[in-house]
Design an enzyme around this catalytic site. Structure first.
Site, mmCIF file in Angstrom:
data_model
loop_
_atom_site.group_PDB
_atom_site.id
_atom_site.type_symbol
_atom_site.label_atom_id
_atom_site.label_comp_id
_atom_site.label_asym_id
_atom_site.label_seq_id
_atom_site.Cartn_x
_atom_site.Cartn_y
_atom_site.Cartn_z
ATOM 1 N N ARG A 50 0.840 -1.210 0.000
ATOM 2 C CA ARG A 50 0.000 0.000 0.000
ATOM 3 C C ARG A 50 0.873 1.257 0.000
ATOM 4 N NH1 ARG A 50 -2.566 -3.924 0.094
ATOM 5 N NH2 ARG A 50 -2.661 -3.365 -2.082
ATOM 6 N N HIS A 56 -8.717 6.370 10.713
ATOM 7 C CA HIS A 56 -8.190 5.000 10.689
ATOM 8 C C HIS A 56 -6.667 4.937 10.551
ATOM 9 C CE1 HIS A 56 -12.430 3.468 9.350
ATOM 10 N NE2 HIS A 56 -12.370 3.811 10.613
ATOM 11 N N GLY A 105 -17.932 8.857 -1.122
ATOM 12 C CA GLY A 105 -17.282 7.586 -1.412
ATOM 13 C C GLY A 105 -17.049 6.665 -0.236
ATOM 14 N N THR A 106 -18.095 6.448 0.534
ATOM 15 C CA THR A 106 -17.971 5.457 1.610
ATOM 16 C C THR A 106 -19.216 4.598 1.658
ATOM 17 O OG1 THR A 106 -17.853 5.113 4.013
ATOM 18 C CG2 THR A 106 -18.691 7.260 3.268
ATOM 19 N N SER A 107 -19.017 3.311 1.925
ATOM 20 C CA SER A 107 -20.154 2.394 1.990
ATOM 21 C C SER A 107 -20.908 2.535 3.317
ATOM 22 C CB SER A 107 -19.678 0.953 1.801
ATOM 23 O OG SER A 107 -18.783 0.611 2.841
ATOM 24 N N GLN A 125 -11.639 8.361 6.435
ATOM 25 C CA GLN A 125 -11.353 6.976 6.854
ATOM 26 C C GLN A 125 -10.134 6.460 6.097
ATOM 27 O OE1 GLN A 125 -15.169 4.472 6.976
ATOM 28 N NE2 GLN A 125 -15.892 6.350 6.035
ATOM 29 N N ASN A 126 -9.669 7.239 5.134
ATOM 30 C CA ASN A 126 -8.572 6.765 4.288
ATOM 31 C C ASN A 126 -7.225 6.906 4.987
ATOM 32 O OD1 ASN A 126 -10.588 6.434 2.475
ATOM 33 N ND2 ASN A 126 -10.065 8.207 1.211
ATOM 34 N N VAL A 127 -6.352 5.954 4.687
ATOM 35 C CA VAL A 127 -5.009 6.002 5.261
ATOM 36 C C VAL A 127 -4.009 6.585 4.267
ATOM 37 C CG1 VAL A 127 -5.474 4.151 6.899
ATOM 38 C CG2 VAL A 127 -4.545 3.565 4.649
ATOM 39 N N ASP A 128 -4.484 6.928 3.057
ATOM 40 C CA ASP A 128 -3.590 7.582 2.097
ATOM 41 C C ASP A 128 -3.398 9.056 2.490
ATOM 42 O OD1 ASP A 128 -5.551 9.377 0.805
ATOM 43 O OD2 ASP A 128 -6.391 7.591 -0.149
#
Ligand code: APR
Length: 229
Positions: free
Chosen positions: A56, A104, A169-171, A86-89
């Site tokens: 990643r 996250h 863009g989140t479920s 919530q993204n780790v990028d």
């Protein structure tokens, strides 16, 4: 100045070339979640977990923010903007957003397994034998399944003082992140941009919800333009 709270998930980075988790071809299709993203997985096979996040981290060097990330930065011309991701990028950072809360964790950080407050910037592979200054093995600075979410309280406080919300863009399946929207003040305007939106849980109860069934790179700039007018 009005405050806009942005809640992003993997979908905002999808068009930059980073796979989401639960779509077809999503990351979790090729991996057993608990093997690579839980404390139990780490205890069982540290090499597998390190390799998963090394891949990643390598991929992150090859991708760039897309027009959705840049449009969110532009909102700062007229609003106080808080991005809760919530993204780790680090694509929101690369696009220049000033106030970002990573719920996250972050791919480009690692921390000590013995002294969790020892956190380091880390952009290359992390290997067995990479130690903190006190001699403990380092691990990815990621919130795994079953772990607490240290940034949750800060995120809740921000949501409680938001005027407008944009979910992208989140479920909306992973809690506590998906529950944050319940802290939006009553009557707040809430946009939800996603080609395959999941209207369940908290979202069903929100009167100010406007769903935009669209991809981030078209849906987000359109809302931003409207809000900047
Ligand atoms: N633009 C906008 N949204 C998109 C796009 C796109 N181009 N492509 C896909 N999506 C949407 C999907 O329709 C879906 O609703 O992005 C969402 C991705 O959902 P998930 O894969 O479940 O990702 P996310 O909601 O961020 O996952 C939450 O789960 O496993 C954990 O820790 C991981 O932070 C992650 C959390």
């Amino acid at each position: 100045m009005k405050k806009i709270i942005i809640l992003t998930g993997a979908g905002v980075s999808a068009e930059s070339g980073i796979s989401t988790f639960r779509d077809a071809d999503g990351l979790w299709e090729g991996h057993d979640v608990m093997s690579v993203a839980s404390p139990q997985g780490w205890d069982k096979d540290q090499e597998l977990v390190l390799d998963f996040y090394n891949q990643r981290r390598r991929q992150l060097k090859e991708v760039s923010p897309n027009v959705a990330h840049f449009a969110l930065k532009k909102l700062e011309d007229k609003y106080e903007v808080v991005v809760i991701t919530q993204n780790v990028d680090n694509l929101h950072e690369q696009a220049g957003s000033s106030h970002i809360i990573h719920l996250h964790g972050e791919l480009n950080k690692v921390r000590s397994t013995g002294v969790p407050s020892l956190v380091y910037d880390w952009t290359d592979d992390l290997n067995t034998g990479d130690l903190c200054e006190q001699g403990y093995q380092l691990r990815p600075h990621i919130v795994w399944f079953g772990e607490s979410v240290p940034m949750l309280e800060v995120a809740i406080q921000q949501c409680e003082s938001g005027d407008v919300f944009i979910i992208i863009g989140t479920s909306m399946q992973v809690y506590p992140a998906a529950g944050l929207i319940a802290y939006a003040p009553k009557g707040s305007k809430i946009y939800y941009v996603d080609p395959n939106p999941n209207i369940s849980g908290e979202l069903v109860r929100l009167s100010g919800l406007e769903v935009i069934k669209d991809k981030a790179t078209t849906g987000v700039p359109a809302i931003v333009e409207k809000l900047l007018k």
